[in-house]
Design a protein around this motif. Sequence first.
Motif, PDB file in Angstrom:
ATOM      1  N   ASP A 156       0.869  -1.388   0.284  1.00  0.00           N
ATOM      2  CA  ASP A 156      -0.074  -0.163  -0.328  1.00  0.00           C
ATOM      3  C   ASP A 156       0.361   1.118   0.440  1.00  0.00           C
ATOM      4  O   ASP A 156       0.609   1.834   1.073  1.00  0.00           O
ATOM      5  N   ALA A 157       0.984   1.777  -1.059  1.00  0.00           N
ATOM      6  CA  ALA A 157       2.746   2.399  -1.338  1.00  0.00           C
ATOM      7  C   ALA A 157       2.514   3.529  -2.325  1.00  0.00           C
ATOM      8  O   ALA A 157       1.326   2.796  -3.623  1.00  0.00           O
ATOM      9  N   THR A 158       2.681   4.609  -1.804  1.00  0.00           N
ATOM     10  CA  THR A 158       2.418   5.727  -3.507  1.00  0.00           C
ATOM     11  C   THR A 158       3.955   6.056  -3.365  1.00  0.00           C
ATOM     12  O   THR A 158       4.629   5.521  -3.357  1.00  0.00           O
ATOM     13  N   TYR A 159       3.254   6.758  -4.945  1.00  0.00           N
ATOM     14  CA  TYR A 159       4.984   6.416  -6.021  1.00  0.00           C
ATOM     15  C   TYR A 159       5.556   7.651  -4.806  1.00  0.00           C
ATOM     16  O   TYR A 159       6.664   7.977  -4.731  1.00  0.00           O
ATOM     17  N   LYS A 160       5.628   8.691  -3.772  1.00  0.00           N
ATOM     18  CA  LYS A 160       6.448   9.413  -2.871  1.00  0.00           C
ATOM     19  C   LYS A 160       6.555   8.373  -2.351  1.00  0.00           C
ATOM     20  O   LYS A 160       8.456   8.728  -1.546  1.00  0.00           O
ATOM     21  N   ARG A 161       6.198   7.961  -1.330  1.00  0.00           N
ATOM     22  CA  ARG A 161       7.080   7.117  -0.466  1.00  0.00           C
ATOM     23  C   ARG A 161       7.693   5.037  -1.305  1.00  0.00           C
ATOM     24  O   ARG A 161       8.778   5.170  -1.126  1.00  0.00           O
ATOM     25  N   LEU A 162       7.589   5.342  -2.502  1.00  0.00           N
ATOM     26  CA  LEU A 162       8.796   4.627  -3.097  1.00  0.00           C
ATOM     27  C   LEU A 162      10.052   5.368  -3.458  1.00  0.00           C
ATOM     28  O   LEU A 162      11.227   4.848  -3.673  1.00  0.00           O
ATOM     29  N   HIS A 163      10.195   6.525  -3.901  1.00  0.00           N
ATOM     30  CA  HIS A 163      11.110   7.237  -4.150  1.00  0.00           C
ATOM     31  C   HIS A 163      10.905   7.176  -2.868  1.00  0.00           C
ATOM     32  O   HIS A 163      13.007   7.750  -2.747  1.00  0.00           O
ATOM     33  N   ASP A 164      10.704   7.440  -1.493  1.00  0.00           N
ATOM     34  CA  ASP A 164      11.447   8.093  -0.425  1.00  0.00           C
ATOM     35  C   ASP A 164      12.563   6.540  -0.389  1.00  0.00           C
ATOM     36  O   ASP A 164      14.208   6.244   0.218  1.00  0.00           O
ATOM     37  N   SER A 165      11.651   5.791  -0.350  1.00  0.00           N
ATOM     38  CA  SER A 165      12.833   4.598  -0.121  1.00  0.00           C
ATOM     39  C   SER A 165      13.934   4.284  -1.243  1.00  0.00           C
ATOM     40  O   SER A 165      15.314   4.111  -0.948  1.00  0.00           O
ATOM     41  N   ILE A 166      13.533   4.665  -2.333  1.00  0.00           N
ATOM     42  CA  ILE A 166      15.272   5.050  -3.070  1.00  0.00           C
ATOM     43  C   ILE A 166      16.191   5.671  -2.639  1.00  0.00           C
ATOM     44  O   ILE A 166      17.494   4.974  -2.801  1.00  0.00           O
ATOM     45  N   GLN A 167      15.463   6.583  -2.031  1.00  0.00           N
ATOM     46  CA  GLN A 167      16.574   7.469  -1.635  1.00  0.00           C
ATOM     47  C   GLN A 167      17.159   7.538  -0.289  1.00  0.00           C
ATOM     48  O   GLN A 167      18.317   7.330  -0.531  1.00  0.00           O
ATOM     49  N   THR A 168      16.127   6.356  -0.012  1.00  0.00           N
ATOM     50  CA  THR A 168      17.002   5.993   1.690  1.00  0.00           C
ATOM     51  C   THR A 168      18.096   4.602   1.095  1.00  0.00           C
ATOM     52  O   THR A 168      19.158   4.631   1.610  1.00  0.00           O
ATOM     53  N   VAL A 169      17.911   3.571   0.369  1.00  0.00           N
ATOM     54  CA  VAL A 169      19.041   2.264  -0.349  1.00  0.00           C
ATOM     55  C   VAL A 169      20.155   3.374  -0.824  1.00  0.00           C
ATOM     56  O   VAL A 169      20.706   2.377  -0.834  1.00  0.00           O
ATOM     57  N   THR A 170      20.143   4.746  -1.894  1.00  0.00           N
ATOM     58  CA  THR A 170      21.144   4.298  -2.046  1.00  0.00           C
ATOM     59  C   THR A 170      22.413   5.728  -1.261  1.00  0.00           C
ATOM     60  O   THR A 170      21.285   5.979   0.099  1.00  0.00           O
ATOM     61  N   ASN A 171      22.083   7.285  -2.046  1.00  0.00           N
ATOM     62  CA  ASN A 171      23.463   8.102  -0.911  1.00  0.00           C
ATOM     63  C   ASN A 171      22.534   9.890  -1.835  1.00  0.00           C
ATOM     64  O   ASN A 171      22.890  10.262  -0.546  1.00  0.00           O
ATOM     65  N   PHE A 172      21.315   9.304  -2.696  1.00  0.00           N
ATOM     66  CA  PHE A 172      20.503  10.475  -1.946  1.00  0.00           C
ATOM     67  C   PHE A 172      20.278  11.194  -0.603  1.00  0.00           C
ATOM     68  O   PHE A 172      19.741  10.431   0.103  1.00  0.00           O
ATOM     69  N   GLN A 173      19.710  12.420  -1.012  1.00  0.00           N
ATOM     70  CA  GLN A 173      19.105  13.003   0.109  1.00  0.00           C
ATOM     71  C   GLN A 173      17.907  13.968  -0.401  1.00  0.00           C
ATOM     72  O   GLN A 173      17.589  14.792   0.563  1.00  0.00           O
ATOM     73  N   GLY A 174      17.301  13.147  -0.882  1.00  0.00           N
ATOM     74  CA  GLY A 174      16.223  13.971  -1.797  1.00  0.00           C
ATOM     75  C   GLY A 174      14.427  13.396  -0.692  1.00  0.00           C
ATOM     76  O   GLY A 174      13.481  13.684  -1.275  1.00  0.00           O
ATOM     77  N   GLY A 175      14.817  12.175  -0.243  1.00  0.00           N
ATOM     78  CA  GLY A 175      13.910  11.315   0.702  1.00  0.00           C
ATOM     79  C   GLY A 175      13.535  11.701   1.506  1.00  0.00           C
ATOM     80  O   GLY A 175      13.977  12.670   2.278  1.00  0.00           O
ATOM     81  N   TYR A 176      12.150  11.544   2.374  1.00  0.00           N
ATOM     82  CA  TYR A 176      11.813  12.087   3.743  1.00  0.00           C
ATOM     83  C   TYR A 176      13.226  11.526   4.768  1.00  0.00           C
ATOM     84  O   TYR A 176      14.157  10.407   4.255  1.00  0.00           O
ATOM     85  N   PRO A 177      12.833  12.616   5.536  1.00  0.00           N
ATOM     86  CA  PRO A 177      12.487  13.706   5.915  1.00  0.00           C
ATOM     87  C   PRO A 177      12.402  15.137   5.450  1.00  0.00           C
ATOM     88  O   PRO A 177      12.074  16.024   5.352  1.00  0.00           O
TER      89      PRO A 177
END
Length: 244
Positions: A26-47
């Motif tokens: 039950d995930a939105t594309y925003k949550r998928l984006h957050d997940s990708i950001q978290t498992v990489t070194n990018f800084q654009g995800g939650y929080p």
Amino acid sequence: MKAYIITIELKESNPLIWRSVIMPADATYKRLHDSIQTVTNFQGGYPSDGYHLYEFNLIEENIKVTNNEEAYLEYQNYKKNKAVFKKRLETMPDNMRVFEQKYQGREQAEVRKPSGLKIDGYLEKYKEINYVYDYGDNWNFTIKLEKIVDDYYFGYPTLLDGAGTAPPEDVGGMDNFYEFLEIYRNPNHPDHEDTKAWADSFNFREYDFEWINHMLKMLNYKKTEWDKINHVGYVVVNDKYRKK
């Protein structure tokens, strides 16, 4: 709890940089984006949010899911004024018509906001989603659905496996990333200290399985079903997908 096991692959990386993640369905594309950001070194995800623009290209349904507000407003304008655009194309000089056709072709793609659409319908039907982050560095990812399961009880994603250190923010694309890694990993290089200080300013880390799973717990969008988890005081003893 229904969940997806997905593989996230960074295109053009060699050797391949990839992550295997399980996440509640039950995930939105925003949550998928957050997940990708978290498992990489990018800084654009939650929080954090909005560091760079990104988009998911749902090619089979001609939909673009993006945080680009300008693109969203342009699509809304096109949708409301289709007759005007059609007339403009009909009256366009011959030397400009091809350009206008391409422009209107792009505008015809439906634009949706990441927080307003869930991943389930497209991912389950087509098994693959394209994701682009940072239009400057142009990081391209493929998200592949590997398996649907119904026995995942955590309300947040979990990293299952992966390989390769991911790029830091603003490194300048893939070629610059590999040059950066050579300097970062060589303490004898004359630019090592400056490069390390710059990387630290972006919280850069070599691939760290435990740290990533620690951070993924922040992406809690479903209720964790602790009654179905073998735990002592909410410390996991054993679980099929998450060992601790």
